[in-house]
Design an enzyme around this catalytic site. Structure first.
Site, PDB file in Angstrom:
ATOM      1  N   GLU A 263      -0.569  -9.562  -1.344  1.00  0.00           N
ATOM      2  CA  GLU A 263      -2.006  -9.859  -1.386  1.00  0.00           C
ATOM      3  C   GLU A 263      -2.516  -9.867  -2.828  1.00  0.00           C
ATOM      4  OE1 GLU A 263      -2.905  -6.805   1.669  1.00  0.00           O
ATOM      5  OE2 GLU A 263      -4.082  -8.406   2.577  1.00  0.00           O
TER       6      GLU A 263
ATOM      7  N   GLU B  15       2.506  -5.806   7.522  1.00  0.00           N
ATOM      8  CA  GLU B  15       1.534  -4.841   8.059  1.00  0.00           C
ATOM      9  C   GLU B  15       1.602  -4.707   9.561  1.00  0.00           C
ATOM     10  OE1 GLU B  15       0.972  -6.928   5.641  1.00  0.00           O
ATOM     11  OE2 GLU B  15      -0.214  -5.979   4.059  1.00  0.00           O
TER      12      GLU B  15
ATOM     13  N   ALA C 295       0.842  -1.204   0.000  1.00  0.00           N
ATOM     14  CA  ALA C 295       0.000   0.000   0.000  1.00  0.00           C
ATOM     15  C   ALA C 295       0.876   1.252   0.000  1.00  0.00           C
ATOM     16  CB  ALA C 295      -0.882  -0.005   1.234  1.00  0.00           C
TER      17      ALA C 295
ATOM     18  N   GLY D 150       0.323  -5.352   0.553  1.00  0.00           N
ATOM     19  CA  GLY D 150      -0.682  -5.373  -0.511  1.00  0.00           C
ATOM     20  C   GLY D 150      -0.134  -5.992  -1.788  1.00  0.00           C
TER      21      GLY D 150
END
Ligand code: NAI
Length: 719
Positions: free
Chosen positions: A103, A123, A61, A100
């Protein structure tokens, strides 16, 4: 953004473009949604490959977006659309796939990784959890125990480990994108039903409850009050016990709680603080010219005690060749053995060759004649250090940088003993020096920008968080520790016990309470320094009680217990008793409790019940108050410097962001009010008197931490 090209006539190659790490910013997400949508509906396209430009798949992110209102397409439906498509989508992982980024790769049907790539869900280290399906998909792919470990620790894995765990389908040493394109052509036309992780059941071991209970206990113990690791366990538990969509709901709820918690803000602040201290701003706002840093290939370490050994190991592990000098024959022999052992164990852990051959030993200072840089780590004795600097200045080649590892002595005074004071700086490491991340680089008034830049750069090469600080007794870290330790000692006089004070500080999140920490570092060191400075013994000026020094309250408790030969862990007795001399298992010591009672009786002190709040406020707020003085004095350039020093060198809990950030969280007005209150009760403790910067910040409506230095500058220019 993301660009799509058709390769080999049937493969849509989608490339993420967003330097430096292809973070998933709003435009990148939009680009992925658009290009994937087109590729899935284009009849020419039979398979899709997603990769990142410049050899980096995706760093996750875009943290900068966390502080702003959400814009652009959200990540969860974007990843879901990729997974739900009928055409095979292959992630071509080069460099990193973090957060992310991983992910996204888990939403693809296949993953091909380059041998040198690393994968992980970090994270938790930002106070969050992988909330774009990571906590639900990873356990379905690699099983609960492995996913729990990776998600709760944030650990990265190499491509080889990822392959072993089943996180990736193939590892290549060749061109990853080409390998992924070829792979995708091989699976084109096949059903991807079995490759949709969300549709898979989570492999469930028989002892599920016990497994989660054990994980929760482990995480609670090591988290020291941080809530993110606990939420990570809860999210993985949801993957194990709920259908996918319900698990996703749980993931979302847990993320919302974390996102709105002060802890996530604190940890993100730490992340940025670590980056900004690396930019080496000076108190006057100027920046060191990093281009001036000299490359160091050969260094000398003088004094092979606790610190010198660790520094030698850290240098050799960085590839610097080291001349290790120790005058005491026995110490030298012991040091050789200890350093070799540390280097060998380190090499085993890292899986490389041991840099043993880089270290050469000598009992003579002359051996340091042709090195680029010297780090002195002899006893904390000014006369001895002055003599060594004088000798080094004569022995070393003209351009050699001379650094001291002193914990707080005057660097400028040492510089004055050399021919080239501009080449003298402090390099203050923390024990154990090859492990601890912090390095305070102390610049004296005469240190040249080149010398400071070189020390900062060398620290960085050694994997340290280097923070440039000014020269004053104790620099930043130890200077702030003094009022903190003083308060802890006063609290004992007033009725507290070491156990109570340590318990409160450990519950706050410190790795170790102040008394346990003192026992670990050795009480004798500070005692010797105070004795030399004439601070121990009867009151000053003479005739004053022992508890007064120049009108200020003084606690002689540490001196008195040192007089009993209680130096802490090393003697098996200190503020606590230990299983054996050198032992680490602390237990309450009845002797110490009766000693405290006797001391109070002799000094007319009446013990009172002290509550947890008072312990916390008096210890932390004096430390913070000194931090404000350090900013005012220009010893640290900005609050982020102080916070990085405390988080990386003093065991301050990361989820509380560092002392200065914490003050902002508590509210500056409240910190001020409490300091005023305690100062009124204890007017003979100057450290409790609120600093003028704190007062000015409160008068300026307590601006956010990023604006403190503006207030400082404005009010200074009005003086
Ligand atoms: P130490 O007492 O373990 O080691 C000092 C070593 O220097 C001894 O081996 C001694 O034989 C040697 N030495 C003395 N004179 C010498 C000379 N003329 N030439 C070569 N070697 C000589 O001390 P420690 O704890 O390693 O501290 C060293 C310095 O690092 C001190 O200035 C201390 O304040 C500072 N420091 C210590 C920290 C700690 O946690 N121990 C943390 C950060 C800094």
């Amino acid at each position: 953004m993301a660009q799509c090209t058709l390769v080999s006539g049937s493969v849509a190659l989608i490339t993420l473009h967003s330097p430096p790490v292809n973070a998933l910013s709003a435009v990148v997400r939009q680009g992925i949604v658009d290009t994937v949508g087109r590729a899935l509906s284009d009849p020419k396209v039979k398979s899709v490959v997603i990769c990142g430009q410049n050899g980096t798949f995706c760093g996750g992110a875009d943290i900068k977006e966390f502080a702003r209102p959400m814009s652009g397409p959200p990540l969860v439906p974007m990843i879901h659309a990729i997974e739900a498509g009928d055409k095979p989508v292959v992630a071509a992982i080069e460099g990193i796939a973090f957060g992310g980024g991983l992910e996204l790769a888990l939403g693809c049907h296949y993953r091909i990784a380059h041998a040198k790539s690393r994968l992980g869900l970090p994270e938790v280290s930002l106070g969050l959890l992988p909330a774009a399906g990571g906590s639900q998909r990873l356990p379905r792919l690699i099983g609960i125990p492995a996913a729990l470990e990776l998600i709760t620790t944030g650990r990265h894995v190499t491509a080889a480990e990822a392959l072993k765990l089943g996180m990736v389908d193939q590892v290549t040493e060749q061109n990853t994108v080409e390998a992924a394109v070829k792979f995708s052509q091989g699976v084109a036309g096949r059903s991807v039903d079995a490759c949709r992780l969300s549709a898979r059941p989570c492999p469930s071991p028989p002892d599920l409850d016990a497994l989660f209970e054990e994980a929760m206990q482990r995480v609670r113990q090591s988290a020291r009050g941080a809530i993110a690791p606990v939420a990570c366990v809860q999210a993985v538990r949801a993957a194990a016990t709920l259908p996918y969509l319900e698990g996703m709901e749980r993931e979302k709820e847990l993320m919302a709680t974390l996102f709105n918690s002060g802890q996530a803000r604190a940890m993100q602040y730490c992340f940025f603080a670590q980056r900004v201290v690396g930019k080496w701003t000076l108190p006057n706002g100027a920046r060191w010219d990093t281009s001036k840093a000299r490359h160091i290939s050969k260094a000398a370490v003088i004094g092979l005690g606790t610190m010198g050994r660790g520094i030698t190991v850290a240098l050799a592990q960085t590839g610097v060749s080291v001349i290790a000098v120790e005058t005491q024959e026995r110490q030298l022999a012991e040091a050789k053995q200890a350093v070799s052992g540390m280097l060998e164990r380190g090499a085993k852990r890292r899986g490389g060759a041991s840099p043993l051959g880089l270290v050469h030993y000598s009992p003579h200072l002359q051996a340091a004649a042709d090195v680029d840089l010297v780090i002195e780590a002899v006893f904390e004795d000014m006369a001895l250090k002055k003599e060594i600097f004088h000798q080094l200045s004569a022995v070393c080649k003209p351009g050699t940088l001379l650094c001291t590892n002193t914990s707080g002595l005057d660097v400028d005074c040492l510089a004055s003993k050399t021919k080239k004071p501009e080449l003298v700086v402090g390099m203050h490491f923390f024990a154990p020096a090859h492990v601890m991340k912090l390095l305070e680089v102390v610049y004296g008034p005469r240190s040249s920008p080149e010398a400071v830049a070189t020390a900062m750069q060398l620290g960085k090469r050694m994997g340290k968080v280097s923070v440039a600080v000014g020269n004053c007794p104790g620099f930043v870290g130890n200077r702030m520790l003094k009022p903190y330790m003083e308060q802890a000692s006063f609290l004992l006089e007033e009725g507290a016990t070491p156990e109570l004070v340590d318990q409160v500080l450990e519950e706050f999140g410190f790795a170790m309470g102040v008394f346990k920490m003192s026992d670990l570092s050795g009480l004798d060191v500070g005692w010797r320094i105070r004795k030399e400075a004439g601070q121990t013994g009867p009151g000053v000026p003479s005739g004053q009680p022992m508890r007064v020094r120049q009108g200020r309250r003084y606690s002689p408790l540490a001196d008195l217990i040192c007089e009993q030969g209680r130096f802490g862990q090393k003697t098996g007795r200190g503020w606590y008793q230990y299983d054996k001399p050198g032992g680490q298992v602390a237990s309450s010591d009845p002797w110490l409790h009766s000693f405290l009672e006797e001391y109070r009786a002799q000094n007319g002190l009446v013990a009172r019940r002290i509550n947890h709040q008072e312990v916390l406020e008096r210890c932390l707020y004096t430390l913070i108050n000194e931090g404000f003085r350090i900013l005012e004095d220009g010893i640290a350039a900005m609050p982020q410097d102080i916070d990085a020093i405390y988080v990386f060198g003093y065991g301050w809990p990361r989820h509380r962001g560092g002392p200065m950030f914490y003050a902002g969280m508590v509210g500056l007005a409240r910190v001020l009010e409490k300091l005023e209150h305690y100062h009124q009760v204890h007017p003979d403790v100057p450290y409790l008197e609120p600093s003028s910067l704190l007062r000015r910040l409160v008068a300026s409506s307590s601006p956010p931490i990023q604006r403190w230095m503006q207030v400082n500058k404005m009010s200074q220019s009005q003086l």
